[in-house]
Design an enzyme around this catalytic site. Structure first.
Site, PDB file in Angstrom:
ATOM      1  CG  HIS A 168       8.950   1.945  -4.151  1.00 33.46           C
ATOM      2  ND1 HIS A 168       8.470   1.551  -2.912  1.00 33.46           N
ATOM      3  CD2 HIS A 168       9.705   0.900  -4.599  1.00 33.46           C
ATOM      4  CE1 HIS A 168       8.906   0.339  -2.623  1.00 33.46           C
ATOM      5  NE2 HIS A 168       9.636  -0.085  -3.631  1.00 33.46           N
ATOM      6  CG  HIS A 170      10.830  -1.381  -6.972  1.00 29.03           C
ATOM      7  ND1 HIS A 170      11.733  -1.268  -5.926  1.00 29.03           N
ATOM      8  CD2 HIS A 170      11.429  -0.816  -8.057  1.00 29.03           C
ATOM      9  CE1 HIS A 170      12.837  -0.673  -6.372  1.00 29.03           C
ATOM     10  NE2 HIS A 170      12.675  -0.400  -7.657  1.00 29.03           N
ATOM     11  CG  ASP A 172       8.330  -5.591  -4.280  1.00 32.39           C
ATOM     12  OD1 ASP A 172       8.572  -4.629  -5.021  1.00 32.39           O
ATOM     13  OD2 ASP A 172       8.960  -5.822  -3.232  1.00 32.39           O
ATOM     14  CG  HIS A 173       6.420  -1.914  -2.665  1.00 31.25           C
ATOM     15  ND1 HIS A 173       6.313  -1.635  -1.326  1.00 31.25           N
ATOM     16  CD2 HIS A 173       7.561  -2.642  -2.804  1.00 31.25           C
ATOM     17  CE1 HIS A 173       7.344  -2.165  -0.674  1.00 31.25           C
ATOM     18  NE2 HIS A 173       8.117  -2.772  -1.556  1.00 31.25           N
ATOM     19  CG  HIS A 225      14.116   1.475  -2.453  1.00 30.57           C
ATOM     20  ND1 HIS A 225      14.958   0.407  -2.259  1.00 30.57           N
ATOM     21  CD2 HIS A 225      12.977   0.970  -2.989  1.00 30.57           C
ATOM     22  CE1 HIS A 225      14.363  -0.702  -2.663  1.00 30.57           C
ATOM     23  NE2 HIS A 225      13.159  -0.385  -3.123  1.00 30.57           N
ATOM     24  CG  ASP A 249      11.025  -1.543  -0.265  1.00 32.40           C
ATOM     25  OD1 ASP A 249      10.319  -2.035   0.635  1.00 32.40           O
ATOM     26  OD2 ASP A 249      11.222  -2.110  -1.355  1.00 32.40           O
ATOM     27  CG  HIS A 287      10.012  -5.946   2.027  1.00 27.39           C
ATOM     28  ND1 HIS A 287       9.834  -6.969   1.122  1.00 27.39           N
ATOM     29  CD2 HIS A 287      10.080  -4.799   1.308  1.00 27.39           C
ATOM     30  CE1 HIS A 287       9.816  -6.462  -0.109  1.00 27.39           C
ATOM     31  NE2 HIS A 287       9.957  -5.149  -0.022  1.00 27.39           N
TER      32      HIS A 287
END
Length: 345
Positions: A168, A170, A172-173, A225, A249, A287
């Site tokens: 996805h 975001h 942090d990905h 998400h 996520d 995570h």
């Protein structure tokens, strides 16, 4: 799928009811109901407030790990739609590199018959992955949020990066997509066209398959998400080993992701998508949330022996800063298949 004891997570953090889940996106925390009850008791009203459901009492996750936790729509919009979000991600990246020069957790690769799954700890609790065809020396990166860490693993393994699979949008990905795709000119960036993946070159739909050497990786649409969230299933048949689910996520060990761009019903439907996978499927989440999720699960189901055994194993791992990746929980799939929260009926 027996990859998680996920029923407890759905009853608790993931799907207590639609109102609480939507409250997460609007900036409410799950103990907001307890605070409201306290204020009501302190008021001068003669009416006794209605008792809270026990399911609304829970232990909130530790602060400071997820930049989008307990935030409002305004910040989420800035984070996902403007360069302010990218700048915030870069700040996170610098801090994590300084704090965890060797990564936040100790990981071990899993070797199968000609296939290697290499977890890479990045940021403060994220994981990126390299999936390697060891015979062809070809690699696929999953959610490469720290391009420096992923590139170091590529060079150490002596492989060629040919594809990036992004679950996805975001940062942090997806934050490493630009640097890695520029460095590896023939590298393709895969993801959902609905999700605004940075530097996307090859859009994927539900059930599309990405082939790299002997690797056969199927994309599964799992919105909730984010609108275009995908998970990736590495088929174990070509190498006579277990299948591997790279869940981003959507799914963690005994937990599920937050519904930033969907409803609780949407998230539950997405979780149903992965329930048909084999009980030996290995879970590779985005995570390191296992200890927190199992701690909350103990509040919801204190007599769940499977949860207690898993928690003891997780705590032993985390005391030594070892990851909890690539595991199969030994209970939970049948229970989850038969359970539905009341608000979905």
């Amino acid at each position: 799928m027996a990859a998680v004891v996920a029923a407890t997570a759905l009853k608790g953090r993931g799907a207590r009811n639609a109102r609480v889940l939507r409250g997460i996106l609007s900036g409410a925390t799950a103990n907001k109901a307890s605070q409201n009850r306290t204020r009501a008791l302190q008021s001068h009203s003669k009416e006794e407030p209605e008792p809270l459901s026990p399911e609304l009492e829970y232990i909130p996750r530790k602060r400071g790990k997820n930049p989008m936790k307990a935030v409002g729509l305004a910040w989420y919009s800035l984070y996902t739609r403007t360069w302010l979000g990218y700048l915030f991600y870069r700040q996170q990246l610098r801090r994590a590199r300084n704090r965890y020069p060797k990564g936040h957790s100790k990981t071990q690769p899993r070797l199968f018959n000609g296939v290697k799954v290499l977890p890479i700890p990045v940021l403060s609790d994220n994981y990126s992955y390299l999936i390697i065809d060891t015979q062809a020396r070809l690699a696929v990166a999953v959610d490469p949020s720290d391009p420096r860490a992923v590139q170091a693993s590529i060079e150490k393994e002596g492989v060629t990066l040919v594809a990036i699979l992004c679950t996805h949008k975001h940062w942090d990905h997806s934050g490493g997509n630009r640097d890695l795709s520029r460095r590896h000119r023939d590298c393709r960036v895969y993801g959902s066209p609905q999700d605004g993946i940075p530097y996307l070159t090859h859009p994927l739909c539900h059930q599309d398959v990405v082939s790299v050497g002997r690797l056969q990786i199927r994309a599964l649409a799992t919105p909730g998400h984010t609108q275009g969230h995908l998970v990736y299933l590495l088929d174990g048949e070509p190498y006579k080993g277990p299948s591997c689910l790279f869940s981003g996520d959507l799914l963690f060990l005994s937990g599920c992701g937050r519904t930033f761009e969907g409803t609780a019903e949407t998230m539950l439907s997405s979780l149903d998508t992965v329930l048909g996978l084999g009980d030996d499927t290995l879970l590779w989440p985005g995570h390191e949330y296992a200890e927190e999720n199992l701690g909350f699960a103990g509040v919801v189901e204190p007599e769940n022996l499977a949860r207690e055994r898993k928690m003891q194993w997780v705590q032993r791992q985390r005391l030594e800063r070892k990851s909890t990746l690539g595991t199969v929980a030994q209970a939970g799939s049948q229970q989850l298949r038969s359970w539905r929260p009341a608000w979905t009926t």
